[in-house]
Scaffold this motif. Structure first.
Motif, short mmCIF file in Angstrom:
data_model
loop_
_atom_site.label_atom_id
_atom_site.label_comp_id
_atom_site.label_asym_id
_atom_site.label_seq_id
_atom_site.Cartn_x
_atom_site.Cartn_y
_atom_site.Cartn_z
N GLY A 1 101.59 -46.23 35.38
CA GLY A 1 102.53 -45.60 36.17
C GLY A 1 104.14 -44.89 36.08
O GLY A 1 103.69 -44.34 35.05
N SER A 2 104.47 -44.10 36.93
CA SER A 2 105.34 -43.47 36.31
C SER A 2 106.63 -43.62 37.55
O SER A 2 106.69 -44.61 38.15
CB SER A 2 105.20 -42.21 37.13
OG SER A 2 103.92 -41.74 36.27
N GLN B 1 112.28 -38.18 33.39
CA GLN B 1 111.13 -38.63 34.39
C GLN B 1 109.63 -39.47 32.99
O GLN B 1 109.71 -39.33 31.76
CB GLN B 1 110.33 -37.72 34.06
CG GLN B 1 108.73 -37.70 34.99
CD GLN B 1 108.82 -37.82 36.24
OE1 GLN B 1 109.32 -38.46 37.30
NE2 GLN B 1 107.78 -39.17 36.09
N ASN C 1 106.23 -41.25 32.46
CA ASN C 1 104.73 -41.30 32.97
C ASN C 1 103.75 -41.74 32.23
O ASN C 1 104.57 -42.80 31.06
CB ASN C 1 103.93 -39.66 33.09
CG ASN C 1 105.06 -38.87 34.00
OD1 ASN C 1 105.61 -39.36 35.09
ND2 ASN C 1 105.04 -37.48 33.83
N SER C 2 102.64 -42.45 32.80
CA SER C 2 101.71 -43.01 31.63
C SER C 2 102.28 -44.52 30.94
O SER C 2 102.36 -45.11 29.83
CB SER C 2 100.99 -42.40 30.66
OG SER C 2 100.05 -41.47 30.75
N LEU C 3 102.95 -45.29 31.54
CA LEU C 3 104.07 -45.92 31.20
C LEU C 3 102.91 -47.24 31.07
O LEU C 3 101.83 -47.28 30.94
CB LEU C 3 104.64 -46.86 32.71
CG LEU C 3 106.26 -46.11 32.40
CD1 LEU C 3 106.69 -46.04 33.67
CD2 LEU C 3 106.75 -46.14 31.17
N ARG D 1 104.47 -38.33 27.08
CA ARG D 1 104.60 -39.54 28.23
C ARG D 1 106.36 -38.62 29.09
O ARG D 1 106.19 -39.17 30.25
CB ARG D 1 104.47 -40.55 27.53
CG ARG D 1 103.02 -40.63 27.24
CD ARG D 1 102.70 -42.14 26.84
NE ARG D 1 103.93 -43.47 26.43
CZ ARG D 1 104.25 -43.50 26.36
NH1 ARG D 1 104.73 -45.06 27.67
NH2 ARG D 1 105.16 -44.33 25.49
N PHE D 2 107.36 -38.90 28.38
CA PHE D 2 108.74 -38.71 28.84
C PHE D 2 108.99 -37.01 28.93
O PHE D 2 109.04 -36.77 28.01
CB PHE D 2 109.80 -39.83 27.64
CG PHE D 2 109.50 -40.80 28.29
CD1 PHE D 2 107.75 -41.92 28.51
CD2 PHE D 2 110.33 -42.28 28.70
CE1 PHE D 2 107.55 -43.17 29.34
CE2 PHE D 2 109.70 -43.47 27.54
CZ PHE D 2 108.96 -43.97 28.68
N THR D 3 109.16 -36.76 30.25
CA THR D 3 110.29 -35.49 30.45
C THR D 3 111.90 -36.14 30.44
O THR D 3 112.27 -36.47 31.01
CB THR D 3 109.76 -34.86 30.40
OG1 THR D 3 108.41 -35.13 30.60
CG2 THR D 3 110.79 -33.21 30.76
N ARG E 1 111.47 -42.08 37.24
CA ARG E 1 112.40 -42.23 36.95
C ARG E 1 114.18 -42.23 37.45
O ARG E 1 113.77 -42.88 38.47
CB ARG E 1 112.24 -39.46 37.95
CG ARG E 1 113.17 -38.84 37.21
CD ARG E 1 113.33 -37.72 38.22
NE ARG E 1 114.16 -37.91 39.22
CZ ARG E 1 113.97 -36.61 40.17
NH1 ARG E 1 114.53 -35.78 40.05
NH2 ARG E 1 115.91 -37.05 41.01
#
Length: 114
Positions: free
Chosen positions: A16-17, A81, A83-85, A66-68, A19
């Motif tokens: 999941g994602s 952000q 993602n792909s946790l 994966r992270f921003t 923020r």
């Protein structure tokens, strides 16, 4: 009064994602190097990502791709952000501001679990 306030984390399923945001006040935000740190249960606090005043970013190898990390100097806010946790991303996430002085938020818990 200097404040760094992280947004609420929460429980996220693997893949999941989420923020996170960090709202800064009480100091001039734009010249500060901003970072996210993470502390997993029973472990030391580790650097996750950093963004310079000019927007140059660096990431821990474990989160690259994966992270921003980003920042909005007009809003005195930094973001992460995610993602792909993965379950290993679980931990308390802390916001940090550094420019000589070092400021910390109180942290927000992110749990990645099914």
């Amino acid at each position: 009064q200097v404040q760094l306030v992280e947004s609420r984390g929460g429980l996220v399923q693997p893949g999941g994602s989420l923020r996170l945001s960090c709202a800064a006040s009480g100091f001039t935000f734009s010249p500060y190097i901003m970072s996210w740190y993470r502390q997993a249960p029973g472990r030391e606090r580790d650097l996750v990502a950093t963004i310079s005043p000019g927007g140059i970013t660096n990431y821990a190898d474990s989160v690259k791709g994966r992270f921003t990390i980003s920042r909005d100097n007009a809003k005195n806010t930094m973001y992460l952000q995610m993602n792909s946790l993965k379950p290993e991303d679980t931990g308390v996430y802390y916001c940090n501001a550094r420019r000589g002085q070092n400021y910390w938020g109180k942290g927000t818990l992110v749990t990645v679990s099914s």
